[in-house]
Design an enzyme around this catalytic site. Structure first.
Site, PDB file in Angstrom:
ATOM      1  N   LEU A 194       0.838  -1.199   0.000  1.00 63.74           N
ATOM      2  CA  LEU A 194       0.000   0.000   0.000  1.00 63.74           C
ATOM      3  C   LEU A 194       0.877   1.254   0.000  1.00 63.74           C
ATOM      4  O   LEU A 194       1.703   1.443   0.901  1.00 63.74           O
ATOM      5  CB  LEU A 194      -0.917   0.005   1.218  1.00 63.74           C
ATOM      6  N   GLY A 234       2.236  -8.677   6.038  1.00 65.51           N
ATOM      7  CA  GLY A 234       2.991  -7.675   6.776  1.00 65.51           C
ATOM      8  C   GLY A 234       2.070  -6.552   7.169  1.00 65.51           C
ATOM      9  O   GLY A 234       0.850  -6.641   6.992  1.00 65.51           O
ATOM     10  N   GLY A 235       2.654  -5.467   7.703  1.00 70.18           N
ATOM     11  CA  GLY A 235       1.828  -4.354   8.157  1.00 70.18           C
ATOM     12  C   GLY A 235       0.896  -3.845   7.082  1.00 70.18           C
ATOM     13  O   GLY A 235      -0.321  -3.796   7.266  1.00 70.18           O
ATOM     14  N   ASP A 236       1.453  -3.446   5.935  1.00 70.05           N
ATOM     15  CA  ASP A 236       0.623  -2.975   4.828  1.00 70.05           C
ATOM     16  C   ASP A 236       0.933  -3.753   3.549  1.00 70.05           C
ATOM     17  O   ASP A 236       0.800  -3.230   2.448  1.00 70.05           O
ATOM     18  CB  ASP A 236       0.837  -1.474   4.607  1.00 70.05           C
ATOM     19  N   GLU A 237       1.357  -5.002   3.723  1.00 70.48           N
ATOM     20  CA  GLU A 237       1.690  -5.854   2.591  1.00 70.48           C
ATOM     21  C   GLU A 237       0.683  -6.997   2.473  1.00 70.48           C
ATOM     22  O   GLU A 237       0.311  -7.624   3.476  1.00 70.48           O
ATOM     23  CB  GLU A 237       3.101  -6.436   2.744  1.00 70.48           C
TER      24      GLU A 237
END
Length: 339
Positions: A194, A234-237
């Site tokens: 993102l 992941g966090g924004d993956e």
């Protein structure tokens, strides 16, 4: 107490015959098998068919079979196959004691019998109790196994699920990749990052960031196929695995839909979050050399190329991209910005 009363208590499943083989008395349980049939007054060989010993069809043959185990079938419905023994009473008449044998469970079920229909000392009662206890234990065990299985499934599902978005997690993704590679399958992997997500957290707070991630997760589910798997790794993956891809146009269409959908502003408590998505895609076409590590690395290289090209686009992995990434030069892979 009359003899018939005694017999009704001691052997409630019996018959009394006169010297001509006519039924003169019926025990209460025997009558319960045919409540609408008047057994008293019927010749025994009309009410019953002797299946074994074979050839017992006359009164003489019936008397000759005294003290032998008789296999009988009671006339009428439902079918009643019984065991019996004929014993002369010493006065020219006889008593036939009956039982269900090993079919007692069927008999109890078919005729709605209870322990009151058997003699108090009849081992059938003990057997019924044992069977009932066993059935109860088996049902309890079955229910416990179902609960344990349900708990196991729930635990496994939780272990493979991202708690924030409800998507699959990295562990689930890795297992699926291993299975597809072991099967030498044709599939594709989209690695999605993102763009500008950090700014959402920094300016609007983590609650807004969590909301954005949940909205993005729902969008990815809606814009991919039912057979595809979407995971948050992941966090924004995010990563999407697309099995059975035979045409690169499919990947371009799915990637374009995801990019366009994620660019739609996301409102949260009076504020609006604006993000985009960069995608790196690798298409595996029945390769015997690919590994989970190389597939994810290739997808990551293609994602890096999308970021370098200006974000909000999808890049298809080519071997040249790896060379470019290693050299630090500007990537020249196939990059598509949605039109």
């Amino acid at each position: 107490m009359a003899n018939t009363d005694v017999m009704d208590v001691l052997c409630p499943m019996h018959l009394m015959l006169d010297a001509q083989g006519v039924i003169t008395h019926v025990g209460p349980t025997t009558q319960k098998l045919r409540p609408d049939m008047a057994l008293v007054g019927l010749p025994f060989l009309e009410a019953f068919t002797v299946r074994r010993p074979r050839g017992v069809a006359t009164l003489t043959q019936l008397w000759a079979a005294q003290s032998l185990k008789l296999h009988l079938e009671l006339a009428g419905e439902p079918p009643a196959r019984l065991k019996g023994v004929l014993v002369p009473d010493g006065r020219g008449a006889a008593i036939v004691n009956l039982s269900f044998g090993i079919s007692i469970l069927d008999g109890v079920r078919d005729y709605a019998l209870t322990n009151a229909d058997f003699a108090a000392t009849d081992l059938a009662i003990e057997m019924l109790y044992l069977v009932e206890a066993k059935s109860a234990a088996m049902e309890s065990s079955r229910q416990l196994n179902l609960r344990l299985q349900g708990a196991k499934v729930a635990a496994e599902e939780q272990a493979f699920t991202d708690t924030l978005t409800g998507l699959k997690n990295r562990r689930a993704l890795e297992l699926l990749l291993e299975r597809l590679l072991a099967a030498n399958a044709c599939f594709a992997v989209m690695h999605i990052d993102l763009d500008y997500f950090k700014a959402v957290n920094d300016t609007l707070g983590h609650a807004a960031g969590d909301h954005v991630l949940q909205v993005v997760a729902g969008a990815m589910i809606e814009e991919t196929r039912v057979t595809d798997t979407v995971a948050r790794v992941g966090g924004d993956e995010f990563t999407v695995i697309l099995p059975n891809v035979s045409d690169i146009d499919v990947l371009e269409r799915v990637g374009r839909r995801i990019i366009e959908r994620i660019e739609v502003p996301i409102p949260f408590k009076g504020q609006v979050s604006k993000i985009s998505a960069s995608i790196g895609t690798v298409w595996i076409q029945s390769s015997n050399t690919a590994t989970r590590a190389t597939v994810m690395e290739d997808a990551d290289i293609a994602l890096y190329a999308s970021k370098k090209e200006g974000r909000a686009r999808q890049t298809m992995y080519t071997p040249e991209l790896r060379d470019t990434a290693n050299s630090g030069l500007r990537p020249k892979g196939r990059s598509k910005r949605p039109s």
